[in-house]
Design an enzyme around this catalytic site. Structure first.
Site, PDB file in Angstrom:
ATOM      1  N   CYS A  82     -22.795   6.544   3.850  1.00 38.32           N
ATOM      2  CA  CYS A  82     -23.647   6.012   2.778  1.00 38.32           C
ATOM      3  C   CYS A  82     -24.760   7.010   2.439  1.00 38.32           C
ATOM      4  O   CYS A  82     -24.497   8.028   1.818  1.00 38.32           O
ATOM      5  CB  CYS A  82     -24.197   4.641   3.163  1.00 38.32           C
ATOM      6  SG  CYS A  82     -24.778   3.685   1.742  1.00 38.32           S
ATOM      7  N   HIS A 169     -19.456   1.537   4.808  1.00 40.28           N
ATOM      8  CA  HIS A 169     -19.962   1.408   6.181  1.00 40.28           C
ATOM      9  C   HIS A 169     -18.824   1.043   7.141  1.00 40.28           C
ATOM     10  O   HIS A 169     -18.449  -0.122   7.239  1.00 40.28           O
ATOM     11  CB  HIS A 169     -21.047   0.327   6.248  1.00 40.28           C
ATOM     12  CG  HIS A 169     -22.329   0.731   5.600  1.00 40.28           C
ATOM     13  ND1 HIS A 169     -23.345   1.348   6.283  1.00 40.28           N
ATOM     14  CD2 HIS A 169     -22.761   0.617   4.313  1.00 40.28           C
ATOM     15  CE1 HIS A 169     -24.354   1.592   5.465  1.00 40.28           C
ATOM     16  NE2 HIS A 169     -24.017   1.165   4.256  1.00 40.28           N
ATOM     17  N   GLU A 171     -19.005   0.921  10.282  1.00 42.48           N
ATOM     18  CA  GLU A 171     -19.537   0.301  11.493  1.00 42.48           C
ATOM     19  C   GLU A 171     -19.584  -1.217  11.442  1.00 42.48           C
ATOM     20  O   GLU A 171     -19.661  -1.877  12.486  1.00 42.48           O
ATOM     21  CB  GLU A 171     -20.938   0.848  11.801  1.00 42.48           C
ATOM     22  CG  GLU A 171     -22.032   0.459  10.828  1.00 42.48           C
ATOM     23  CD  GLU A 171     -22.184   1.403   9.649  1.00 42.48           C
ATOM     24  OE1 GLU A 171     -23.285   1.477   9.083  1.00 42.48           O
ATOM     25  OE2 GLU A 171     -21.192   2.067   9.279  1.00 42.48           O
TER      26      GLU A 171
END
Length: 511
Positions: A82, A169, A171
């Site tokens: 990002c 993202h 994660e």
């Protein structure tokens, strides 16, 4: 200095900690450092790769965050996520600008070129976007690896340099193959091996504790929750004769909590416990205080005062040990550029001047890792899998002023909630469950009479690490029984509501 397989530079994303957690799940030790860490400190860690996190800033703004440019000349693989992706693009002279179409939520990407990142993964994937800027052109030397409907440069990279950039993202759990992407970066780009676990962590932390403490003594603050219990067990394994375990009854505990804690430490864990009743001083200082941040700071300051007074009774006490976790650190924003969500009583709520030095052996791990560590240290599953209970206790589950009548009311409804969840098997299926006294009254009818009494909120959530959470989908009949019992058995309550907010945007606790 402790080495790290992968360094994660924090540019302010609330999910930075999740990047490290996902890598650790793969047995790869990842450590988080501020975005402006020096090149010398990075080299000293001898990492095999670097990840640039997301963040709230814009690379073209005057207040943008920048890391040392020398990072791109270390010969190490780099993954930008990002903001980190936009930073990499900006560094290599590509244009980053406000996006005409901001993306928040799920998006579909399509892989356009084979890459180490996408090894053994499907060509089409669902990912989680959260950005308001975009990369307008491809940096020189890079090629497009994946696209989405609104992001033609959704993923780009330079395979020779092992530089990769993701607009989404990986994660967060909503990116269906995000874990695999991070694993591939660690394994195929950085050549990391999966060797890190709680056994090695326990050994390393014990050595660090012995080295730091020397012959001095440590005051260990415990609450009966899993975090402080694991800290006590870890200290006992490292320097048992030098640990003084102290439990403070601050008057903000759940029903029967004091007795349970005393029994657990003395009879189950075999650890001597000093129990202090400081409820009067805590409650007197909280009188007429309504602001949640003030509550937390008052509680934090008072805890330290009580512990320091106890320390004076013992020789050579120089340290205070606490069960601070990664999640506490990130929400209190003392890492990198992250913004404060709320202060924790054992992080942002501590006084600036303390006579005791802090030891926080769990501050680099997550709740699920703490539980694994507890089992590694020999704690029972009953202790390890207790629901989290905040250090400020019931004070942050009472909206507004904290007083004895409100505490007693909340304790009664909380007992009923936990009884019902345990009897139906839902306690062990959920991450955390508690009641919140709203201090809002509403009209009701009981029998033939009008009532005007308190409303209470039930909060039950599912989570794996506390960084994100969703409300638990309890069966209606379970909720109905909880509501019926609370209204019938607790005088002063005539309305029960269920919190169906997720984190984010809400936090798990109300204050």
């Amino acid at each position: 200095m402790k080495k790290a397989d992968i360094l994660v530079l924090d540019f302010g994303s609330q999910y930075t900690q999740l990047i490290a957690r996902r890598l650790r799940e793969q047995g790869v030790y990842a450590e988080i450092l501020p975005f402006n860490v020096s090149l010398a400190d990075i080299k000293a860690k001898e990492p095999k790769g670097i990840i640039l996190s997301g963040g709230p800033a814009s690379v073209y703004a005057t207040d943008a965050y920048f890391c040392d440019k020398g990072i791109f000349d270390l010969g190490l693989p780099v993954l930008g996520i990002c903001y980190g992706m936009q930073l990499m693009a900006h560094h290599y002279k590509a244009t980053v600008a406000p996006a005409g179409h901001k993306e928040y939520g799920k998006a579909n990407i399509e892989i356009k070129k084979d890459s180490a990142l996408f090894k053994n993964l499907p060509k089409k994937q669902t990912v989680w976007m959260s950005h308001s800027d975009k990369v307008e052109n491809l940096p020189d030397g890079f090629e497009v690896l994946a696209t989405s409907e609104n992001s033609p440069f959704c993923v780009f990279g330079n395979e020779d340099k092992k530089f990769f950039a993701l607009q989404f993202h990986p994660e967060v759990q909503h990116s269906e193959f995000g874990k695999n992407i991070l694993k591939n970066f660690a394994k195929y780009a950085c050549n990391c091996e999966s060797v890190w676990n709680m056994g090695s962590f326990a050994k390393t932390q014990a050595e660090k504790i012995r080295e730091e403490v020397g012959n001095d003594k440590v005051l260990c603050a415990v609450s009966g929750g899993v975090d402080s219990s694991v800290v006590a067990a870890l200290l006992a394994s490292a320097i048992k004769e030098q640990v003084i375990v102290v439990f403070v009854d601050n008057g903000l505990l759940r029903s029967g909590e004091k007795e349970q804690v005393e029994f657990m430490f003395k009879n189950t864990l075999g650890i001597d416990l000093i129990s202090i009743d400081a409820s009067e001083i805590f409650l007197s200082r909280l009188a007429n205080v309504r602001d949640p941040e003030q509550k937390r700071k008052i509680i934090g300051n008072t805890f330290i005062e009580v512990f320091e007074e106890e320390a004076k009774k013992h020789k050579d006490v120089k340290y205070l040990a606490q069960g601070t976790l990664y999640t506490d650190i990130i929400e209190s924003s003392v890492v990198g550029a992250s913004k404060t969500i709320k202060s924790h009583h054992n992080v942002g709520g501590l006084p600036e001047k303390m006579n005791l030095k802090l030891i926080e052996p769990l501050k680099e791990i997550f709740k699920d890792e703490v539980r694994a560590l507890g089992l590694e240290l020999g704690l029972s599953k009953e202790v390890v899998y207790r629901h989290p209970f905040p250090g400020p206790g019931l004070a942050i589950r009472i909206m507004g002023e904290v007083n004895r009548p409100s505490l007693e009311l909340l304790r009664k409804v909380d007992v009923i909630l936990l009884e019902e969840l345990k009897s139906t098997g839902w306690y062990d299926k959920t991450w955390q469950a508690f009641c919140v006294l709203l201090n809002v009254k509403s009209v009701g009818v009981m029998g033939d009479n009008r009532t005007y009494d308190n409303a209470v909120c039930i909060r039950v959530v599912d989570a794996s690490d506390g960084m994100t959470a969703t409300f638990s989908h309890l069966p209606y009949e379970v909720l109905e029984n909880i509501s019926r019992r609370i209204i019938n058995e607790v005088e002063g309550i005539n309305r029960v509501v269920y919190d169906i907010s997720s984190k984010p945007p809400a936090t798990i606790e109300w204050e």
